[in-house]
Design an enzyme around this catalytic site. Structure first.
Site, PDB file in Angstrom:
ATOM      1  N   ARG A  63      27.128  21.177   0.057  1.00  0.00           N
ATOM      2  CA  ARG A  63      25.732  21.254  -0.263  1.00  0.00           C
ATOM      3  C   ARG A  63      25.263  21.385  -1.626  1.00  0.00           C
ATOM      4  O   ARG A  63      24.094  21.593  -1.979  1.00  0.00           O
ATOM      5  CB  ARG A  63      24.898  22.093   0.664  1.00  0.00           C
ATOM      6  CG  ARG A  63      25.055  21.925   2.198  1.00  0.00           C
ATOM      7  CD  ARG A  63      23.890  22.262   2.949  1.00  0.00           C
ATOM      8  NE  ARG A  63      24.196  21.916   4.293  1.00  0.00           N
ATOM      9  CZ  ARG A  63      25.030  22.628   5.166  1.00  0.00           C
ATOM     10  NH1 ARG A  63      25.343  23.857   4.865  1.00  0.00           N
ATOM     11  NH2 ARG A  63      25.231  22.272   6.365  1.00  0.00           N
ATOM     12  N   LYS A 101      20.651  11.259 -12.199  1.00  0.00           N
ATOM     13  CA  LYS A 101      20.868  10.170 -11.249  1.00  0.00           C
ATOM     14  C   LYS A 101      22.413  10.003 -10.928  1.00  0.00           C
ATOM     15  O   LYS A 101      23.243   9.978 -11.983  1.00  0.00           O
ATOM     16  CB  LYS A 101      20.248   8.806 -11.816  1.00  0.00           C
ATOM     17  CG  LYS A 101      18.902   8.527 -11.526  1.00  0.00           C
ATOM     18  CD  LYS A 101      18.330   7.199 -12.033  1.00  0.00           C
ATOM     19  CE  LYS A 101      16.998   7.001 -12.026  1.00  0.00           C
ATOM     20  NZ  LYS A 101      16.416   5.658 -12.364  1.00  0.00           N
ATOM     21  N   GLU A 113      21.572  -0.085 -24.744  1.00  0.00           N
ATOM     22  CA  GLU A 113      20.612   0.646 -24.018  1.00  0.00           C
ATOM     23  C   GLU A 113      19.967   1.626 -25.168  1.00  0.00           C
ATOM     24  O   GLU A 113      19.080   2.114 -25.102  1.00  0.00           O
ATOM     25  CB  GLU A 113      21.633   1.658 -23.176  1.00  0.00           C
ATOM     26  CG  GLU A 113      22.316   1.045 -21.910  1.00  0.00           C
ATOM     27  CD  GLU A 113      21.317   0.985 -20.713  1.00  0.00           C
ATOM     28  OE1 GLU A 113      20.134   1.485 -20.931  1.00  0.00           O
ATOM     29  OE2 GLU A 113      21.509   0.576 -19.570  1.00  0.00           O
ATOM     30  N   LYS A 150      15.069  10.210 -23.673  1.00  0.00           N
ATOM     31  CA  LYS A 150      15.421  10.400 -22.196  1.00  0.00           C
ATOM     32  C   LYS A 150      15.223  11.651 -21.619  1.00  0.00           C
ATOM     33  O   LYS A 150      14.459  11.656 -20.462  1.00  0.00           O
ATOM     34  CB  LYS A 150      16.777   9.895 -22.013  1.00  0.00           C
ATOM     35  CG  LYS A 150      17.134   9.656 -20.517  1.00  0.00           C
ATOM     36  CD  LYS A 150      18.218   9.020 -19.907  1.00  0.00           C
ATOM     37  CE  LYS A 150      18.247   8.868 -18.353  1.00  0.00           C
ATOM     38  NZ  LYS A 150      19.111   8.215 -17.755  1.00  0.00           N
ATOM     39  N   GLU A 157      11.206   9.612 -10.797  1.00  0.00           N
ATOM     40  CA  GLU A 157      11.118   8.179 -11.101  1.00  0.00           C
ATOM     41  C   GLU A 157       9.590   7.774 -10.026  1.00  0.00           C
ATOM     42  O   GLU A 157       9.995   6.982  -9.541  1.00  0.00           O
ATOM     43  CB  GLU A 157      12.230   7.240 -10.850  1.00  0.00           C
ATOM     44  CG  GLU A 157      11.847   6.013 -11.656  1.00  0.00           C
ATOM     45  CD  GLU A 157      12.848   4.937 -11.688  1.00  0.00           C
ATOM     46  OE1 GLU A 157      14.041   5.290 -11.923  1.00  0.00           O
ATOM     47  OE2 GLU A 157      12.873   3.761 -11.156  1.00  0.00           O
ATOM     48  N   ARG A 189       9.355   7.503 -15.492  1.00  0.00           N
ATOM     49  CA  ARG A 189      10.959   7.232 -15.801  1.00  0.00           C
ATOM     50  C   ARG A 189      11.217   5.811 -15.541  1.00  0.00           C
ATOM     51  O   ARG A 189      12.162   5.381 -16.402  1.00  0.00           O
ATOM     52  CB  ARG A 189      11.621   8.040 -14.819  1.00  0.00           C
ATOM     53  CG  ARG A 189      12.879   8.096 -14.886  1.00  0.00           C
ATOM     54  CD  ARG A 189      13.925   9.170 -14.053  1.00  0.00           C
ATOM     55  NE  ARG A 189      15.262   9.043 -14.436  1.00  0.00           N
ATOM     56  CZ  ARG A 189      16.168   9.818 -14.039  1.00  0.00           C
ATOM     57  NH1 ARG A 189      15.865  11.008 -13.584  1.00  0.00           N
ATOM     58  NH2 ARG A 189      17.566   9.605 -14.567  1.00  0.00           N
ATOM     59  N   ASN A 201      13.597   1.508 -17.558  1.00  0.00           N
ATOM     60  CA  ASN A 201      14.360   0.278 -16.898  1.00  0.00           C
ATOM     61  C   ASN A 201      13.836  -1.113 -17.603  1.00  0.00           C
ATOM     62  O   ASN A 201      14.062  -1.949 -17.186  1.00  0.00           O
ATOM     63  CB  ASN A 201      13.999   0.043 -15.425  1.00  0.00           C
ATOM     64  CG  ASN A 201      14.504   1.205 -14.474  1.00  0.00           C
ATOM     65  OD1 ASN A 201      15.484   1.767 -14.722  1.00  0.00           O
ATOM     66  ND2 ASN A 201      13.615   1.714 -13.576  1.00  0.00           N
ATOM     67  N   HIS A 220      15.769  -4.187 -17.051  1.00  0.00           N
ATOM     68  CA  HIS A 220      16.711  -4.063 -16.055  1.00  0.00           C
ATOM     69  C   HIS A 220      16.360  -5.013 -14.962  1.00  0.00           C
ATOM     70  O   HIS A 220      17.447  -5.405 -14.079  1.00  0.00           O
ATOM     71  CB  HIS A 220      16.702  -2.707 -15.458  1.00  0.00           C
ATOM     72  CG  HIS A 220      17.678  -1.750 -16.494  1.00  0.00           C
ATOM     73  ND1 HIS A 220      17.268  -1.463 -17.753  1.00  0.00           N
ATOM     74  CD2 HIS A 220      18.664  -1.031 -16.218  1.00  0.00           C
ATOM     75  CE1 HIS A 220      18.011  -0.642 -18.372  1.00  0.00           C
ATOM     76  NE2 HIS A 220      18.900  -0.316 -17.431  1.00  0.00           N
ATOM     77  N   HIS A 230      19.689  -7.062 -13.728  1.00  0.00           N
ATOM     78  CA  HIS A 230      20.143  -6.930 -12.311  1.00  0.00           C
ATOM     79  C   HIS A 230      20.202  -8.185 -11.636  1.00  0.00           C
ATOM     80  O   HIS A 230      21.216  -8.355 -11.099  1.00  0.00           O
ATOM     81  CB  HIS A 230      19.189  -5.937 -11.472  1.00  0.00           C
ATOM     82  CG  HIS A 230      19.324  -4.512 -12.120  1.00  0.00           C
ATOM     83  ND1 HIS A 230      18.617  -3.369 -11.646  1.00  0.00           N
ATOM     84  CD2 HIS A 230      20.351  -3.935 -12.717  1.00  0.00           C
ATOM     85  CE1 HIS A 230      18.945  -2.108 -12.060  1.00  0.00           C
ATOM     86  NE2 HIS A 230      20.017  -2.583 -12.924  1.00  0.00           N
ATOM     87  N   HIS A 266      26.918  -4.418 -17.900  1.00  0.00           N
ATOM     88  CA  HIS A 266      25.670  -3.854 -17.737  1.00  0.00           C
ATOM     89  C   HIS A 266      24.859  -3.878 -18.882  1.00  0.00           C
ATOM     90  O   HIS A 266      23.686  -4.490 -19.146  1.00  0.00           O
ATOM     91  CB  HIS A 266      25.636  -2.722 -17.051  1.00  0.00           C
ATOM     92  CG  HIS A 266      24.381  -1.932 -16.901  1.00  0.00           C
ATOM     93  ND1 HIS A 266      23.253  -2.543 -15.853  1.00  0.00           N
ATOM     94  CD2 HIS A 266      23.647  -0.971 -17.550  1.00  0.00           C
ATOM     95  CE1 HIS A 266      22.252  -1.725 -15.950  1.00  0.00           C
ATOM     96  NE2 HIS A 266      22.247  -0.798 -16.910  1.00  0.00           N
TER      97      HIS A 266
HETATM   98  N1  GLY Z   1      19.194   4.759 -16.137  1.00  0.00           N
HETATM   99  C1  GLY Z   1      17.834   4.869 -15.854  1.00  0.00           C
HETATM  100  C2  GLY Z   1      17.461   6.284 -15.332  1.00  0.00           C
HETATM  101  O1  GLY Z   1      18.165   7.192 -15.505  1.00  0.00           O
HETATM  102  O2  GLY Z   1      16.508   6.296 -14.949  1.00  0.00           O
END
Ligand code: GLY
Length: 373
Positions: free
Chosen positions: A125, A147, A189, A231, A241, A245, A249, A252, A256, A270
């Site tokens: 957990r 993430k 990025e 970031k 997000e 956040r 993107n 993106h 995508h 990517h």
């Molecule tokens: N790669 C986008 C984020 O971490 O929100």
């Protein structure tokens, strides 16, 4: 222990951590990790490419602080980010008797960081983990912000959790062993950060991007630090997000669709898709009268000058038509209540989130980009 060239602090309540940035941190990893506590035996999960290049340096660095270690080296590549390798990683960590108070090390690029972070999130957990990102993309993006996850047959990153690392060590000397194409994909990025929120950083990249790509360590440290600081600021405002956040993107939604259209293959990495997508997001913004016509040209000019893919004609092989690409965008997880969410821009360094984008404008951008092929 010598001080890192730079440190960014992520100030999340109860989950705060530091990101140390600079050359040769790997050899000092033990001095950074030992103070986190846990057993004096740490489990490292990496991939075979990174293990061949850098595992000994990491294990020697841990040993200097009295930490013994065992490593699991998985196959390199996106296919590793799936259920079988998640199971393998969790069971190996249990074999290693990793306990709640221990620290697991994710040592590799975005695939390893996401997979191992997710394994750490669900093992017992939740156990703590340290990110040691080895690619530019992982240093400026995926290792920061918590993430974690794996891919499903339905799409990328659809199974996962928010689980913040306890520490990030971004050793900028490791970037020297990247293939130029992989370095530049990560640069996609980096450019994104300038475009979404810091025009002075974009100006700086226009001047120093080539030196950075050529190996200038000061430039690399500064670019990684500025990206990570941006970031961290966004993640502190909106960890899960719900709002801001999503600015991360930028590029993106287009990216995508292009990644799906090229089968998530070597045809388009990517970060390359992000760079192309940023150009398209600015083109869409200009066509909607949100930013000047010069903005998309300037964005594309910088990306091109770095020797990166910038247009759809730079992608080898066939692509689906505009309607099919739009349909692929509709499968993006950034769709909210059936509406596509775009990150558009009023200027370089001034992006915003909107769902109010006419379908025909997006189709127009895609059709014209395909027509140039
Ligand atoms: N790669 C986008 C984020 O971490 O929100």
């Amino acid at each position: 222990m010598t001080s890192p060239a730079a440190t960014v602090h992520v100030d999340l309540p109860g989950r705060a951590y530091d990101i140390h940035i600079g050359p040769d941190l790997l050899a000092q990893a033990g001095a950074y990790i030992a103070p986190l506590g846990g057993r004096k035996h740490v489990a490292i999960v990496t991939d075979k490419t990174v293990a061949g290049l850098h595992l000994k340096t990491l294990q020697d660095g841990l040993a200097q602080a009295g930490l013994t270690s065992e490593a699991l080296a998985l196959p390199a590549g996106e296919a590793t980010k799936g259920w079988p390798q998640l199971q393998c990683t969790c069971e190996w960590l249990l074999d290693q008797k990793v306990e709640r108070g221990d620290v697991v090390i994710a040592f590799g690029g975005g695939v390893i960081g996401d997979l191992v972070g997710f394994a750490a999130a669900i093992l017992r957990r939740g156990v703590r983990f340290v990110q040691i990102p080895t690619t530019l993309l992982a240093q400026v993006d995926s290792s920061v912000g918590g993430k974690t996850g794996i891919n499903a047959r339905h799409g990328k990153n659809l199974i996962g959790a928010f689980h913040q690392p306890s520490l990030v060590l971004a050793d900028t000397a490791l970037l020297g062993t990247l293939q130029p194409r992989d370095f530049l994909a990560g640069y996609g990025e980096v450019v994104k950060y300038g475009l979404l929120g810091d025009s002075a950083f974009f100006d700086w990249l226009e001047k120093l991007g080539p030196a950075m790509a050529a190996g200038d360590m000061d430039a690399r440290v500064q670019a990684v630090t500025r990206s990570v600081q941006m970031k961290a600021d966004i993640v502190q405002r909106d960890e899960t997000e719900q709002g801001d956040r999503a600015l991360l993107n930028l590029g993106h939604t287009f990216c995508h669709a292009l990644e799906a259209a090229t089968g998530y293959s070597d045809r388009l990495l990517h970060g390359e898709g992000v760079a192309i997508g940023c150009g398209m997001a600015f083109e869409l913004s200009a066509r909607m009268g949100l930013c000047s016509q010069e903005n998309p040209s300037r964005v594309r000019e910088h990306i091109r000058s770095m020797g990166m893919k910038v247009d759809l004609r730079d992608i080898d092989g066939d692509l689906p038509d505009a309607e099919a690409l739009l349909a692929l965008m509709g499968q993006d997880k950034k769709v909210v209540a059936g509406k596509l969410r775009f990150i558009l821009a009023r200027d370089i360094g001034d992006a915003f989130i909107t769902s109010e984008v006419p379908r025909d404008k997006v189709l127009g951008v895609l059709k014209d980009a395909l027509a140039e092929r």
